[in-house]
Write an enzyme that holds these catalytic residues in place. Structure first.
Site, PDB file in Angstrom:
ATOM      1  N   GLU A  90       1.260  -1.186   0.283  1.00 23.79           N
ATOM      2  CA  GLU A  90       0.044  -0.003   0.274  1.00 23.79           C
ATOM      3  C   GLU A  90       0.933   1.252   0.030  1.00 23.79           C
ATOM      4  O   GLU A  90       0.379   2.275   0.025  1.00 23.79           O
ATOM      5  CB  GLU A  90      -0.976   0.194   1.184  1.00 23.79           C
ATOM      6  CG  GLU A  90      -0.484  -0.726   2.674  1.00 23.79           C
ATOM      7  CD  GLU A  90      -1.457   0.180   3.229  1.00 23.79           C
ATOM      8  OE1 GLU A  90      -2.322   0.638   3.966  1.00 23.79           O
ATOM      9  OE2 GLU A  90      -1.162  -1.577   4.309  1.00 23.79           O
ATOM     10  N   CYS A 146      -3.335  -3.662   4.618  1.00 18.13           N
ATOM     11  CA  CYS A 146      -2.585  -4.720   5.358  1.00 18.13           C
ATOM     12  C   CYS A 146      -2.442  -6.293   4.789  1.00 18.13           C
ATOM     13  O   CYS A 146      -1.810  -7.188   5.139  1.00 18.13           O
ATOM     14  CB  CYS A 146      -2.813  -3.895   6.654  1.00 18.13           C
ATOM     15  SG  CYS A 146      -2.110  -2.855   7.169  1.00 18.13           S
ATOM     16  N   HIS A 199      -2.082 -10.107  12.013  1.00 19.62           N
ATOM     17  CA  HIS A 199      -2.063  -8.930  11.803  1.00 19.62           C
ATOM     18  C   HIS A 199      -1.036  -7.662  13.087  1.00 19.62           C
ATOM     19  O   HIS A 199      -2.065  -7.966  13.948  1.00 19.62           O
ATOM     20  CB  HIS A 199      -2.496  -7.633  11.013  1.00 19.62           C
ATOM     21  CG  HIS A 199      -2.143  -6.731  10.760  1.00 19.62           C
ATOM     22  ND1 HIS A 199      -1.124  -6.376  10.439  1.00 19.62           N
ATOM     23  CD2 HIS A 199      -3.314  -5.534  10.625  1.00 19.62           C
ATOM     24  CE1 HIS A 199      -1.212  -4.686   9.986  1.00 19.62           C
ATOM     25  NE2 HIS A 199      -2.422  -4.407  10.089  1.00 19.62           N
TER      26      HIS A 199
HETATM   27  N1  CAA Z   1       1.723   3.333  30.616  1.00 25.64           N
HETATM   28  C1  CAA Z   1       1.120   2.180  30.446  1.00 25.64           C
HETATM   29  N2  CAA Z   1      -0.088   1.837  29.644  1.00 25.64           N
HETATM   30  C2  CAA Z   1      -0.383   2.902  29.552  1.00 25.64           C
HETATM   31  C3  CAA Z   1       0.146   4.753  29.636  1.00 25.64           C
HETATM   32  C4  CAA Z   1       1.098   4.534  30.609  1.00 25.64           C
HETATM   33  N3  CAA Z   1       1.738   5.434  30.843  1.00 25.64           N
HETATM   34  N4  CAA Z   1      -0.876   5.421  29.339  1.00 25.64           N
HETATM   35  C5  CAA Z   1      -1.474   5.126  27.968  1.00 25.64           C
HETATM   36  N5  CAA Z   1      -1.293   3.832  28.404  1.00 25.64           N
HETATM   37  C6  CAA Z   1      -1.907   2.814  27.357  1.00 25.64           C
HETATM   38  C7  CAA Z   1      -3.903   3.072  27.710  1.00 25.64           C
HETATM   39  O1  CAA Z   1      -4.094   2.489  28.663  1.00 25.64           O
HETATM   40  C8  CAA Z   1      -3.867   2.153  26.299  1.00 25.64           C
HETATM   41  O2  CAA Z   1      -4.211   0.627  26.097  1.00 25.64           O
HETATM   42  P1  CAA Z   1      -5.404   0.313  26.245  1.00 25.64           P
HETATM   43  O3  CAA Z   1      -5.522  -0.602  24.242  1.00 25.64           O
HETATM   44  O4  CAA Z   1      -5.235  -1.502  26.714  1.00 25.64           O
HETATM   45  O5  CAA Z   1      -6.676   0.814  26.968  1.00 25.64           O
HETATM   46  C9  CAA Z   1      -2.730   2.164  25.461  1.00 25.64           C
HETATM   47  O6  CAA Z   1      -2.262   2.634  26.793  1.00 25.64           O
HETATM   48  C10 CAA Z   1      -2.201   3.617  24.364  1.00 25.64           C
HETATM   49  O7  CAA Z   1      -2.755   4.251  24.416  1.00 25.64           O
HETATM   50  P2  CAA Z   1      -4.858   5.006  24.123  1.00 25.64           P
HETATM   51  O8  CAA Z   1      -5.920   4.354  23.781  1.00 25.64           O
HETATM   52  O9  CAA Z   1      -4.626   6.362  24.214  1.00 25.64           O
HETATM   53  O10 CAA Z   1      -3.116   5.851  22.734  1.00 25.64           O
HETATM   54  P3  CAA Z   1      -3.771   6.606  21.567  1.00 25.64           P
HETATM   55  O11 CAA Z   1      -4.952   7.362  21.424  1.00 25.64           O
HETATM   56  O12 CAA Z   1      -2.734   8.137  21.291  1.00 25.64           O
HETATM   57  O13 CAA Z   1      -3.376   5.584  20.000  1.00 25.64           O
HETATM   58  C11 CAA Z   1      -3.411   4.238  18.511  1.00 25.64           C
HETATM   59  C12 CAA Z   1      -3.566   4.362  20.053  1.00 25.64           C
HETATM   60  C13 CAA Z   1      -5.229   4.670  18.323  1.00 25.64           C
HETATM   61  C14 CAA Z   1      -3.535   2.220  18.057  1.00 25.64           C
HETATM   62  C15 CAA Z   1      -2.724   4.494  17.803  1.00 25.64           C
HETATM   63  O14 CAA Z   1      -1.764   3.744  17.794  1.00 25.64           O
HETATM   64  C16 CAA Z   1      -2.784   5.206  16.531  1.00 25.64           C
HETATM   65  O15 CAA Z   1      -3.665   5.719  15.622  1.00 25.64           O
HETATM   66  N6  CAA Z   1      -2.139   3.411  15.251  1.00 25.64           N
HETATM   67  C17 CAA Z   1      -2.512   3.840  14.071  1.00 25.64           C
HETATM   68  C18 CAA Z   1      -3.882   2.808  13.145  1.00 25.64           C
HETATM   69  C19 CAA Z   1      -3.766   1.748  14.098  1.00 25.64           C
HETATM   70  O16 CAA Z   1      -3.125   0.759  14.574  1.00 25.64           O
HETATM   71  N7  CAA Z   1      -5.120   1.005  13.699  1.00 25.64           N
HETATM   72  C20 CAA Z   1      -4.652  -0.583  14.955  1.00 25.64           C
HETATM   73  C21 CAA Z   1      -6.269  -1.337  12.988  1.00 25.64           C
HETATM   74  S1  CAA Z   1      -5.832  -0.556  11.530  1.00 25.64           S
HETATM   75  C22 CAA Z   1      -4.768  -1.884  11.387  1.00 25.64           C
HETATM   76  O17 CAA Z   1      -4.692  -3.047  11.983  1.00 25.64           O
HETATM   77  C23 CAA Z   1      -3.849  -1.425  10.058  1.00 25.64           C
HETATM   78  C24 CAA Z   1      -3.234  -0.847  10.238  1.00 25.64           C
HETATM   79  O18 CAA Z   1      -1.775  -2.232  10.401  1.00 25.64           O
HETATM   80  C25 CAA Z   1      -3.006   0.773   9.828  1.00 25.64           C
END
Ligand code: CAA
Length: 389
Positions: free
Chosen positions: A79, A111, A233
């Site tokens: 992609e 993916c 994945h």
């Molecule tokens: N210590 C330990 N853990 C902590 C922490 C700390 N100090 N602070 C936060 N965390 C934890 C949170 O509790 C959370 O855990 P849970 O999900 O188990 O509750 C985790 O860290 C992540 O925190 P947030 O959810 O607040 O993080 P975020 O919103 O900033 O980002 C995300 C998470 C949305 C996945 C981001 O990484 C993102 O946008 N990623 C890109 C999209 C993605 O990967 N999507 C996955 C599905 S799509 C797919 O699979 C296709 C692809 O490849 C893209």
């Protein structure tokens, strides 16, 4: 007759950024990235690496070991395409010196593309068992600087030779697929960075896992207990644990202890934790990681796979590791590559991120960086020029 993966190899760039360094710059607790998201390092491709060189670098050990004769199909899943018309497969066909009697195509579904290519290749080999197929999956995961996706960036490629009577893994014929038209992650042609609705994409990943699993379970009659390991994945490794717990709830079985979950999932996550997301290569990077890091011999063991591509396509499938596989994997090569990477400073990461591809049609020559056997030497008249290192 068994059809499956005869050889599999993985390649990632020679540079990485430690996510603790990124966390400090973004004012985030490093434990969020390392524990909460489950990532430690992200691979950074220098300007002289792109999906073509990553894939050709992954493929070279495979074609050198297996020979080039009989490779009649080359499927390239990505992609991060570099051209709207010419297939990346054809650049690799040239670099790898493959025979002219070879059908070369590029294909895409986020993916999920690597899994689609593997299943299509297996079907083509089943129709003509004397033919071999080379499946390449390569991607560079890029999100905006400072965005929630930034710590999940990465880069890498997987090369799989698909044959009859494979030496590494026989694919089971039963699979379960699920398709839905959604906008959770996408990259319009005019953008270098993806748009993503992070929480929604994670929710859809975990939601579509269940119909894909149920279709697979109904077709095969298997339960979770029939799988020695699971490789998901991995946009970030924590999602493997979330997926296992979601599957257990759907099956109405108790969740395994932390130790048992780590045994089931851990070996497939080792490489991804230190490369970041490799999109279409991710799930089979997980297979390489499992083959390289499982503490026990995997001969004859069944592995379950879940592949998810935003947009979205989901598939659950499985394969059985062939007896004697250890003689045919590239564990030493993978380890040496990962141990010899160079750590970047935050400034170097940002400079490389902002480098961009020259678009003026002029004659551009790229300085040689560390990397695998092939590099992008330059761009002249809008044509990419690759060379052996
Ligand atoms: N210590 C330990 N853990 C902590 C922490 C700390 N100090 N602070 C936060 N965390 C934890 C949170 O509790 C959370 O855990 P849970 O999900 O188990 O509750 C985790 O860290 C992540 O925190 P947030 O959810 O607040 O993080 P975020 O919103 O900033 O980002 C995300 C998470 C949305 C996945 C981001 O990484 C993102 O946008 N990623 C890109 C999209 C993605 O990967 N999507 C996955 C599905 S799509 C797919 O699979 C296709 C692809 O490849 C893209």
């Amino acid at each position: 007759m068994d059809i499956g993966i005869d050889l599999i190899s993985f390649h990632t760039p020679s540079y990485y950024l430690d996510l603790r360094v990124l966390a400090e710059r973004r004012g985030v607790d490093p434990d969020k990235f390392v524990i909460g998201v489950g990532q430690e390092r992200m691979a950074i491709p220098p300007p002289d690496q792109d999906i073509v060189t990553l894939a050709a670098n992954a493929a070279l050990p495979v074609v050198e070991k297996a020979g080039r004769d009989g490779i009649g199909l080359l499927l390239f899943a990505t992609e991060s395409g570099i051209d709207q018309s010419k297939a990346a497969a054809l650049f690799c066909h040239g670099l790898l010196g493959l025979p002219p009697e070879c059908r070369c195509v590029e294909l895409k579904e986020a993916c999920y593309g690597g899994t689609a290519a593997l299943r299509l290749a297996a079907a083509m080999v089943a129709a003509n068992p004397s033919m071999k197929a080379l499946v390449l999956a390569a991607d560079i995961a890029r999100y905006d600087l400072g965005s929630s996706g930034e710590p999940t960036q990465g880069a890498g490629a997987v090369a799989m030779l698909v044959t009859a009577n494979p030496r590494v893994m026989a694919l089971d014929p039963e699979t379960g697929v699920h398709a839905e038209d959604i906008m959770d992650f996408w990259r319009p042609n005019y953008r270098a960075e993806a748009f993503v609705d992070g929480k929604y994409s994670t929710r859809m990943y975990l939601t579509t896992l269940i119909p894909a699993w149920k279709a697979y379970a109904a077709a095969s009659g298997r339960t979770l207990a029939d799988h020695a390991h699971l490789a998901f994945h991995m946009p970030f490794t924590k999602i493997a644990w979330k997926s296992l717990s979601r599957l257990c709830r759907a099956e109405g079985v108790p969740e395994p202890s932390a130790g048992e979950a780590a045994r089931l999932l851990g070996p497939a996550t080792v490489w991804n934790r230190i490369t970041g997301n490799t999109y279409s290569a991710c799930v089979h990077e997980g297979l390489c990681s499992l083959l390289d890091n499982a503490p026990e011999p995997l001969d004859g063991r069944r592995i379950g796979f879940f592949s998810y591509g935003s947009g979205c396509m989901a598939e659950f499938y499985s394969g059985v590791v062939r007896p004697g596989y250890r003689g045919h994997v590239f564990t030493d090569l993978h380890r040496a590559m990962l141990e010899n990477r160079t750590e970047l400073t935050y400034r170097q990461y940002e400079d490389i991120f902002n480098y961009g591809v020259p678009q003026d049609g002029g004659d551009h020559v790229f300085a040689p960086y560390r990397g695998g056997p092939f590099r992008l030497a330059g761009i002249n008249g809008h044509k990419r020029r690759y060379e052996p290192r």
